[in-house]
Enzyme design. Structure first.
Site, PDB file in Angstrom:
ATOM      1  N   GLU A 172      21.199  14.208 -10.193  1.00 38.14           N
ATOM      2  CA  GLU A 172      20.919  15.087 -11.349  1.00 38.14           C
ATOM      3  C   GLU A 172      20.567  16.493 -10.885  1.00 38.14           C
ATOM      4  OE1 GLU A 172      21.103  15.714 -14.302  1.00 38.14           O
ATOM      5  OE2 GLU A 172      20.456  14.151 -15.682  1.00 38.14           O
ATOM      6  N   ASP A 178      13.892  16.737 -16.867  1.00 36.53           N
ATOM      7  CA  ASP A 178      12.981  17.465 -17.759  1.00 36.53           C
ATOM      8  C   ASP A 178      12.144  16.427 -18.514  1.00 36.53           C
ATOM      9  OD1 ASP A 178      11.821  19.262 -19.509  1.00 36.53           O
ATOM     10  OD2 ASP A 178      13.671  19.929 -20.432  1.00 36.53           O
ATOM     11  N   ARG A 230      26.033  28.999 -14.646  1.00 35.23           N
ATOM     12  CA  ARG A 230      26.172  27.893 -13.677  1.00 35.23           C
ATOM     13  C   ARG A 230      26.655  28.389 -12.328  1.00 35.23           C
ATOM     14  NH1 ARG A 230      25.750  23.085 -16.688  1.00 35.23           N
ATOM     15  NH2 ARG A 230      26.732  23.091 -18.736  1.00 35.23           N
TER      16      ARG A 230
END
Ligand code: IMP
Ligand code: MG
Length: 190
Positions: free
Chosen positions: A108, A112, A174
């Site tokens: 990952e 969160d 990104r």
């Protein structure tokens, strides 16, 4: 080395400041790869990246693993275009590989609330792998609402919105080579 690494960036009208430099990321990811290498010696793990966010971390991590290993992907969406999770997870793509009796390492970008990880864990466990561990580049411990054991963590961070190195804000950012944090949240206490 990427040349795309400014100290601050604007993304969708908000300012972000460097949190982890390219060197800091590279060094920690090398350590994680070495640890996985040692822990899985003699095995042939399958790394499963969670798209979209994990694709850059996975690509770098994998090149620090010297034992034979495979790769596959889940695709989930949970955030939409917002800075806080929608609280709903949707699976967009399942893994193609048969992971029964395999040593699975799920990769990952960030944990969160833990909702996505929890959702994936429920799917993966039904497939009866030999083992499942998690590696995440970032973890926001104080935001955790759903428990999943994460064996390998790159960095623990406060509950702040971050960007870059695979992580997006409304699909932008990104491609940044470093991890950035939302400047307006920097004096926030969590
Ligand atoms: P969770 O389900 O609440 O643990 O959130 C997991 C997913 O939300 C991560 O895999 C990311 O794709 C996304 N996410 C969580 N925090 C951030 C952030 O600070 N910036 C960008 N994306 C995030
Ligand atoms: Mg993700």
């Amino acid at each position: 080395m990427s040349i795309f690494k400014p100290e601050t960036v604007e993304c969708n009208g908000e300012t972000f400041r460097v949190l982890f430099s390219q060197d800091e990321l590279a060094q920690r990811i090398a350590e994680l790869g070495k640890q996985i290498d040692e822990d899985y010696a003699g095995k042939r793990p399958i790394l499963i990246g969670v798209l979209n966010g994990a694709f850059i971390f996975l690509a770098d991590l994998m090149r620090h693993i010297s034992i034979p290993c495979e790769v596959d992907f889940y695709k989930l969406s949970s955030y939409g275009d917002a800075k806080v999770s929608s609280g709903k997870v949707q699976q967009r793509k399942d893994v193609d590989a048969d992971i029964t009796d395999r040593h699975v390492i799920i990769v990952e970008d960030i944990i969160d609330s833990g909702l996505s990880a929890n959702y994936i864990m429920n799917i993966v466990e039904k497939k009866k792998p030999a083992s499942v561990e998690w590696v995440t580049l970032l973890k926001k411990p104080k935001a955790l609402k759903y428990h999943v054991d994460i064996k390998y963590v790159g960095f623990e961070i406060p509950t702040l919105f971050v960007l870059g190195y695979g992580l997006d804000y409304a699909q932008e950012g990104r491609n940044l080579a470093q991890v950035y944090v939302l400047e307006s949240e920097l004096d926030k206490k969590d």
